[in-house]
Scaffold this motif. Sequence first.
Motif, PDB file in Angstrom:
ATOM      1  N   GLU A 131     -22.501 -60.312  27.641  1.00 30.92           N
ATOM      2  CA  GLU A 131     -23.202 -61.441  27.043  1.00 30.92           C
ATOM      3  C   GLU A 131     -23.971 -62.200  28.115  1.00 30.92           C
ATOM      4  O   GLU A 131     -23.540 -62.278  29.263  1.00 30.92           O
ATOM      5  N   SER A 132     -25.086 -62.765  27.742  1.00 32.21           N
ATOM      6  CA  SER A 132     -25.814 -63.793  28.499  1.00 32.21           C
ATOM      7  C   SER A 132     -26.463 -63.342  29.798  1.00 32.21           C
ATOM      8  O   SER A 132     -27.634 -63.614  30.021  1.00 32.21           O
ATOM      9  N   ARG A 133     -25.735 -62.673  30.667  1.00 31.52           N
ATOM     10  CA  ARG A 133     -26.231 -62.466  32.032  1.00 31.52           C
ATOM     11  C   ARG A 133     -27.052 -61.174  32.136  1.00 31.52           C
ATOM     12  O   ARG A 133     -26.497 -60.080  32.264  1.00 31.52           O
ATOM     13  N   LYS A 214     -14.043 -65.243  25.569  1.00 37.90           N
ATOM     14  CA  LYS A 214     -12.744 -64.830  25.030  1.00 37.90           C
ATOM     15  C   LYS A 214     -12.889 -64.017  23.756  1.00 37.90           C
ATOM     16  O   LYS A 214     -12.175 -63.048  23.532  1.00 37.90           O
ATOM     17  N   GLY A 215     -13.822 -64.444  22.889  1.00 34.48           N
ATOM     18  CA  GLY A 215     -13.972 -63.770  21.606  1.00 34.48           C
ATOM     19  C   GLY A 215     -14.362 -62.319  21.778  1.00 34.48           C
ATOM     20  O   GLY A 215     -13.808 -61.435  21.115  1.00 34.48           O
ATOM     21  N   LEU A 216     -15.325 -62.053  22.658  1.00 31.98           N
ATOM     22  CA  LEU A 216     -15.758 -60.677  22.890  1.00 31.98           C
ATOM     23  C   LEU A 216     -14.631 -59.847  23.478  1.00 31.98           C
ATOM     24  O   LEU A 216     -14.339 -58.744  22.993  1.00 31.98           O
ATOM     25  N   VAL A 217     -13.983 -60.352  24.525  1.00 34.80           N
ATOM     26  CA  VAL A 217     -12.937 -59.583  25.185  1.00 34.80           C
ATOM     27  C   VAL A 217     -11.769 -59.317  24.233  1.00 34.80           C
ATOM     28  O   VAL A 217     -11.222 -58.213  24.190  1.00 34.80           O
ATOM     29  N   ALA A 218     -11.412 -60.318  23.442  1.00 38.31           N
ATOM     30  CA  ALA A 218     -10.314 -60.144  22.482  1.00 38.31           C
ATOM     31  C   ALA A 218     -10.656 -59.077  21.455  1.00 38.31           C
ATOM     32  O   ALA A 218      -9.810 -58.242  21.097  1.00 38.31           O
ATOM     33  N   ARG A 219     -11.902 -59.090  20.974  1.00 32.89           N
ATOM     34  CA  ARG A 219     -12.302 -58.073  19.993  1.00 32.89           C
ATOM     35  C   ARG A 219     -12.247 -56.673  20.605  1.00 32.89           C
ATOM     36  O   ARG A 219     -11.741 -55.730  19.983  1.00 32.89           O
TER      37      ARG A 219
END
Length: 424
Positions: A131-133, A214-219
């Motif tokens: 994400e983002s970077r 956190k949301g991405l890593v958790a998924r």
Amino acid sequence: MTTSASTDAATLIATMGAAARDAAAVLATTPTATKAAALLAAAAALQAGSAEIEAANAQDMEAAGAAGLSNAMLDRLLLTPARIAAMAEGVAAIAALPDPVGEVITRWQRPNGLAFERVRVPLGVIGIIFESRPNVTADAGALCLMSGNACILRGGSEAARSNRAIHAALVAGLKAAGLPETAIQLVPTTDRAAVGAMLAAHGLIDIIIPRGGKGLVARVQAEARVPVLAHLDGINHVYVDKAADAAMAVEITVNSKLRRTGVCGAMETLLIDRAAPELAASVLKALLDAGCEVRVTPELAGLDARLTAADAADWDTEYLDAIAAATLVDGVEGAITHIAAHGSHHTDAIVTDDAAAAATFLSRVDSAIVLHNASTQYADGGEFGFGGEIGISTGRLHARGPVALEGLTSYKTLVRGRGQVRPV
């Protein structure tokens, strides 16, 4: 996510995965000089295309600002001419690093005459979801190529234009060196179904590396059907010991927090030895004077009217902003206890002139990176001399800390004999 979207995404990733496997077979035996030539050509293309990359990034920044992204996310997204130049320099630096593929890790021989040799080999096809970077596109592509791996990159929608512009430079490098263009692929859609398809691509993708919130890593950890190399929160601590040099403590703490607040190596919690109230006052004042909000426990609240009250959630928060939590602890043992309870096993530092206290901290803090008298902002593969990083692994398996060339390899064991057979 509709069934149609899922099917389309699965077909797309299957096609990309098959092409990546073919490319990985080529890269596994590609000479070092050829891989380096591709990276140097890619670095040149990044420099030559700086204006186009900056223009694409400006469009991403405008859309991200309109969408209300946080200051930390905007900072991660932003590409200035200096950052683009640094990105190109990082790719060129990776080209100059020792090639890990084929490196002999160890040799030994058995009494029966069998000679064993353990050598490094690529992992195969690496999926990176981030994400983002947008600089991850360049770092990840370059590191995967030099380590003999093909990669499939899936960036966030907020950086889609920037990622495409950077990816074009990497492909130009591959073409210049005569390597398969499918060695570094960028997923062409921002549909979230593509993430699910990558996570389910067992047999096509060998490992998934997520870089994001956190949301991405958790998924990824919950849904992946392939191994995951996780980069989790950077709830990082600086502990100022009673034996710390006051000027050094101020400089390291301010740099750890404020050099760039949006990076994963930024300090989030400041721990100060209860036996050094004068250090507490000077370090907190320096943070406040530099524009940082500091949330503290009651025993620190009276040191400065600008301090605010901390609550229980602050010790477990990755702010990625000009905010820090601070508390007093009972010496190095108290610091170790606090970090064990609230840290994320990412990066933690001690500031002290007491060699024994430093040795205790370094040996007992269970984090991927532990520093003595240095800023937590050094949690970066480039600063480690790795040329770049694909992420900082906070787990304990396979690779830990900044994951660069060596972390993107496995090994196989070669056994040479002279006709030996195993006795019945």
